[in-house]
Scaffold this motif. Sequence first.
Motif, PDB file in Angstrom:
ATOM      1  N   PHE A   1     -79.018 -17.448   4.962  1.00 51.28           N
ATOM      2  CA  PHE A   1     -78.067 -16.392   4.599  1.00 51.28           C
ATOM      3  C   PHE A   1     -77.462 -15.866   5.891  1.00 51.28           C
ATOM      4  CE2 PHE A   1     -80.957 -16.742   1.072  1.00 51.28           C
ATOM      5  CZ  PHE A   1     -80.123 -16.647  -0.027  1.00 51.28           C
ATOM      6  N   SER A   2     -76.141 -15.954   5.987  1.00 50.12           N
ATOM      7  CA  SER A   2     -75.482 -15.702   7.271  1.00 50.12           C
ATOM      8  C   SER A   2     -75.439 -14.226   7.663  1.00 50.12           C
ATOM      9  CB  SER A   2     -74.062 -16.263   7.236  1.00 50.12           C
ATOM     10  OG  SER A   2     -73.257 -15.479   6.378  1.00 50.12           O
ATOM     11  N   VAL A   3     -75.605 -13.339   6.691  1.00 50.22           N
ATOM     12  CA  VAL A   3     -75.469 -11.904   6.975  1.00 50.22           C
ATOM     13  C   VAL A   3     -76.394 -11.467   8.114  1.00 50.22           C
ATOM     14  CG1 VAL A   3     -75.959  -9.601   6.072  1.00 50.22           C
ATOM     15  CG2 VAL A   3     -74.589 -11.174   4.757  1.00 50.22           C
ATOM     16  N   GLY A   4     -75.825 -10.804   9.100  1.00 54.56           N
ATOM     17  CA  GLY A   4     -76.603 -10.297  10.227  1.00 54.56           C
ATOM     18  C   GLY A   4     -76.913 -11.358  11.267  1.00 54.56           C
ATOM     19  N   LEU A   5     -76.612 -12.623  10.969  1.00 53.29           N
ATOM     20  CA  LEU A   5     -76.937 -13.705  11.908  1.00 53.29           C
ATOM     21  C   LEU A   5     -75.683 -14.397  12.438  1.00 53.29           C
ATOM     22  CD1 LEU A   5     -79.882 -15.315   9.898  1.00 53.29           C
ATOM     23  CD2 LEU A   5     -80.074 -13.867  11.918  1.00 53.29           C
ATOM     24  N   GLN A   6     -74.646 -14.447  11.613  1.00 55.22           N
ATOM     25  CA  GLN A   6     -73.416 -15.146  11.995  1.00 55.22           C
ATOM     26  C   GLN A   6     -72.220 -14.290  11.597  1.00 55.22           C
ATOM     27  OE1 GLN A   6     -72.858 -18.505  13.217  1.00 55.22           O
ATOM     28  NE2 GLN A   6     -75.020 -18.442  13.768  1.00 55.22           N
ATOM     29  N   GLU A   7     -71.125 -14.432  12.351  1.00 57.87           N
ATOM     30  CA  GLU A   7     -69.867 -13.782  11.969  1.00 57.87           C
ATOM     31  C   GLU A   7     -69.386 -14.386  10.656  1.00 57.87           C
ATOM     32  OE1 GLU A   7     -68.021 -11.348  13.629  1.00 57.87           O
ATOM     33  OE2 GLU A   7     -69.830 -11.141  14.860  1.00 57.87           O
ATOM     34  N   ASN A   8     -68.676 -13.596   9.863  1.00 59.03           N
ATOM     35  CA  ASN A   8     -68.119 -14.113   8.613  1.00 59.03           C
ATOM     36  C   ASN A   8     -67.173 -15.278   8.886  1.00 59.03           C
ATOM     37  OD1 ASN A   8     -69.543 -12.215   7.225  1.00 59.03           O
ATOM     38  ND2 ASN A   8     -67.797 -10.873   6.796  1.00 59.03           N
ATOM     39  N   ARG A   9     -67.090 -16.177   7.933  1.00 60.18           N
ATOM     40  CA  ARG A   9     -66.227 -17.352   8.092  1.00 60.18           C
ATOM     41  C   ARG A   9     -65.429 -17.614   6.826  1.00 60.18           C
ATOM     42  NH1 ARG A   9     -69.276 -21.833  11.718  1.00 60.18           N
ATOM     43  NH2 ARG A   9     -70.520 -20.420  12.973  1.00 60.18           N
ATOM     44  N   ARG A  10     -64.386 -18.476   7.000  1.00 63.44           N
ATOM     45  CA  ARG A  10     -63.676 -18.990   5.835  1.00 63.44           C
ATOM     46  C   ARG A  10     -64.631 -19.905   5.065  1.00 63.44           C
ATOM     47  NH1 ARG A  10     -59.481 -20.510   9.961  1.00 63.44           N
ATOM     48  NH2 ARG A  10     -57.700 -19.127   9.680  1.00 63.44           N
ATOM     49  N   TRP A  11     -64.247 -20.198   3.823  1.00 58.75           N
ATOM     50  CA  TRP A  11     -65.114 -21.050   2.991  1.00 58.75           C
ATOM     51  C   TRP A  11     -65.362 -22.397   3.676  1.00 58.75           C
ATOM     52  CZ3 TRP A  11     -65.066 -25.753   0.360  1.00 58.75           C
ATOM     53  CH2 TRP A  11     -66.051 -25.915  -0.629  1.00 58.75           C
ATOM     54  N   ASN A  12     -64.272 -23.037   4.161  1.00 57.53           N
ATOM     55  CA  ASN A  12     -64.449 -24.378   4.738  1.00 57.53           C
ATOM     56  C   ASN A  12     -65.291 -24.328   6.018  1.00 57.53           C
ATOM     57  OD1 ASN A  12     -62.514 -23.241   6.431  1.00 57.53           O
ATOM     58  ND2 ASN A  12     -61.319 -25.142   6.637  1.00 57.53           N
ATOM     59  N   GLU A  13     -65.173 -23.230   6.762  1.00 53.16           N
ATOM     60  CA  GLU A  13     -65.976 -23.105   7.989  1.00 53.16           C
ATOM     61  C   GLU A  13     -67.449 -22.837   7.662  1.00 53.16           C
ATOM     62  OE1 GLU A  13     -62.224 -21.154  10.444  1.00 53.16           O
ATOM     63  OE2 GLU A  13     -63.744 -19.900   9.492  1.00 53.16           O
TER      64      GLU A  13
ATOM     65  N   VAL B   1     -82.120 -11.584  -2.500  1.00 50.39           N
ATOM     66  CA  VAL B   1     -81.780 -11.534  -1.076  1.00 50.39           C
ATOM     67  C   VAL B   1     -80.541 -10.664  -0.873  1.00 50.39           C
ATOM     68  CG1 VAL B   1     -81.096 -12.892   0.938  1.00 50.39           C
ATOM     69  CG2 VAL B   1     -82.810 -13.794  -0.645  1.00 50.39           C
ATOM     70  N   MET B   2     -79.563 -10.814  -1.751  1.00 49.80           N
ATOM     71  CA  MET B   2     -78.328 -10.021  -1.627  1.00 49.80           C
ATOM     72  C   MET B   2     -78.623  -8.524  -1.733  1.00 49.80           C
ATOM     73  SD  MET B   2     -75.511 -12.268  -3.757  1.00 49.80           S
ATOM     74  CE  MET B   2     -74.009 -11.449  -3.214  1.00 49.80           C
ATOM     75  N   ARG B   3     -79.570  -8.174  -2.600  1.00 51.59           N
ATOM     76  CA  ARG B   3     -79.908  -6.753  -2.769  1.00 51.59           C
ATOM     77  C   ARG B   3     -80.515  -6.165  -1.500  1.00 51.59           C
ATOM     78  NH1 ARG B   3     -80.942  -8.216  -8.189  1.00 51.59           N
ATOM     79  NH2 ARG B   3     -83.100  -8.793  -7.794  1.00 51.59           N
ATOM     80  N   LYS B   4     -81.152  -7.038  -0.701  1.00 53.94           N
ATOM     81  CA  LYS B   4     -81.768  -6.556   0.548  1.00 53.94           C
ATOM     82  C   LYS B   4     -80.719  -6.265   1.614  1.00 53.94           C
ATOM     83  CE  LYS B   4     -86.247  -8.758   0.092  1.00 53.94           C
ATOM     84  NZ  LYS B   4     -86.477 -10.201   0.029  1.00 53.94           N
ATOM     85  N   PHE B   5     -79.538  -6.823   1.434  1.00 50.82           N
ATOM     86  CA  PHE B   5     -78.458  -6.603   2.405  1.00 50.82           C
ATOM     87  C   PHE B   5     -77.282  -5.954   1.694  1.00 50.82           C
ATOM     88  CE2 PHE B   5     -80.789 -10.257   4.034  1.00 50.82           C
ATOM     89  CZ  PHE B   5     -80.939  -9.948   5.368  1.00 50.82           C
ATOM     90  N   PRO B   6     -77.231  -4.615   1.691  1.00 47.43           N
ATOM     91  CA  PRO B   6     -76.148  -3.937   0.972  1.00 47.43           C
ATOM     92  C   PRO B   6     -74.769  -4.285   1.547  1.00 47.43           C
ATOM     93  CG  PRO B   6     -77.851  -2.390   1.706  1.00 47.43           C
ATOM     94  CD  PRO B   6     -78.136  -3.688   2.374  1.00 47.43           C
ATOM     95  N   GLN B   7     -74.740  -4.840   2.760  1.00 52.42           N
ATOM     96  CA  GLN B   7     -73.431  -5.145   3.357  1.00 52.42           C
ATOM     97  C   GLN B   7     -72.849  -6.479   2.883  1.00 52.42           C
ATOM     98  OE1 GLN B   7     -76.406  -5.292   4.900  1.00 52.42           O
ATOM     99  NE2 GLN B   7     -76.282  -6.163   6.932  1.00 52.42           N
ATOM    100  N   PHE B   8     -73.533  -7.140   1.934  1.00 52.62           N
ATOM    101  CA  PHE B   8     -72.962  -8.348   1.323  1.00 52.62           C
ATOM    102  C   PHE B   8     -71.787  -7.932   0.457  1.00 52.62           C
ATOM    103  CE2 PHE B   8     -77.032 -10.916   1.524  1.00 52.62           C
ATOM    104  CZ  PHE B   8     -76.473 -12.060   2.031  1.00 52.62           C
ATOM    105  N   PRO B   9     -70.537  -8.176   0.830  1.00 56.08           N
ATOM    106  CA  PRO B   9     -69.454  -7.893  -0.104  1.00 56.08           C
ATOM    107  C   PRO B   9     -69.483  -8.954  -1.195  1.00 56.08           C
ATOM    108  CG  PRO B   9     -68.582  -8.862   1.932  1.00 56.08           C
ATOM    109  CD  PRO B   9     -70.077  -8.843   2.063  1.00 56.08           C
ATOM    110  N   PHE B  10     -69.714 -10.167  -0.775  1.00 59.69           N
ATOM    111  CA  PHE B  10     -69.860 -11.314  -1.666  1.00 59.69           C
ATOM    112  C   PHE B  10     -70.467 -12.417  -0.817  1.00 59.69           C
ATOM    113  CE2 PHE B  10     -65.619 -11.942   0.193  1.00 59.69           C
ATOM    114  CZ  PHE B  10     -65.697 -13.258   0.601  1.00 59.69           C
ATOM    115  N   LEU B  11     -70.643 -13.574  -1.423  1.00 61.52           N
ATOM    116  CA  LEU B  11     -71.312 -14.669  -0.734  1.00 61.52           C
ATOM    117  C   LEU B  11     -70.604 -15.969  -1.101  1.00 61.52           C
ATOM    118  CD1 LEU B  11     -74.008 -14.912   0.888  1.00 61.52           C
ATOM    119  CD2 LEU B  11     -75.134 -15.303  -1.299  1.00 61.52           C
ATOM    120  N   TRP B  12     -70.152 -16.712  -0.111  1.00 58.25           N
ATOM    121  CA  TRP B  12     -69.604 -18.036  -0.418  1.00 58.25           C
ATOM    122  C   TRP B  12     -70.734 -18.944  -0.907  1.00 58.25           C
ATOM    123  CZ3 TRP B  12     -64.829 -17.731  -1.090  1.00 58.25           C
ATOM    124  CH2 TRP B  12     -63.893 -17.293  -0.157  1.00 58.25           C
ATOM    125  N   VAL B  13     -70.481 -19.619  -1.999  1.00 54.88           N
ATOM    126  CA  VAL B  13     -71.421 -20.650  -2.457  1.00 54.88           C
ATOM    127  C   VAL B  13     -70.644 -21.961  -2.603  1.00 54.88           C
ATOM    128  CG1 VAL B  13     -73.064 -19.102  -3.593  1.00 54.88           C
ATOM    129  CG2 VAL B  13     -71.064 -19.947  -4.875  1.00 54.88           C
TER     130      VAL B  13
END
Length: 190
Positions: free
Chosen positions: A77-89, A116-128
């Motif tokens: 899960f990239s939150v807190g570990l990586q900068e946000n990216r485009r879907w393809n990235e 996992v998403m509930r543990k990170f309130p800063q998840f606006p959404f998650l690319w899947v």
Amino acid sequence: MVTAILVLGLSLCLVLHAAPGVDQTSKTSEKKLTERLQQCQKEHHDLNLMLQAVTQDSRCRLCPDGWLWWRGHCYFFSVGLQENRRWNESADFCLKHNSSLAVIRDTAEMEFIQGVMRKFPQFPFLWVGLTDTEQEGQWLWWDGTDIQHYMPLTVEWDADHRDCADLRGGGSLFAANCEAYGPWACQRDS
Ligand SMILES: *[C@@H]1O[C@H](CO)[C@@H](O)[C@H](O)[C@H]1NC(C)=O
Ligand SMILES: *[C@@H]1O[C@H](CO)[C@@H](O)[C@H](O)[C@H]1NC(C)=O
């Protein structure tokens, strides 16, 4: 777990070594028992060292650092570990880590990801790993299966310029612009 193995090993060792000695006179059997105990302690010590070596070996770790293990898979899960990216990235990041964007195959897996998403309130959404880039309106998982293949899911807000699915809290999927920047989830076998 490790302690349980050690205790089991020690008792097995005592039983195996002690069993044939019952009909000896008490003096010699006492001496033999002491020897056996020492032998067992040595074996216990060796076993301990062996287990330590095994459990500290990185090859025995199920998932890389920063990845979560769940039911035979490793998740990133990239939150807190990586900068946000485009879907393809995001997809590219997963590929470079021998994984793919997450494919959600049943309600238990959906629940795990939601947890996992509930543990990170800063998840606006998650690319899947769900997109209809190939053919508008035909949503396919990363593994090429139809969106409905595993679970009866639908993507809200579908439109021509929104070809990548994002996962929200509560388990709903929304069509989003693939150029939007967001966090993502990778998945691979452990
Ligand atoms: C992702 O898409 C953008 C624009 O659509 C493009 O510039 C970029 O090279 C792509 N990156 C990858 C890793 O495919
Ligand atoms: C991906 O797998 C290849 C081949 O098994 C390996 O050489 C490489 O180190 C792996 N990369 C990562 C980031 O795990």
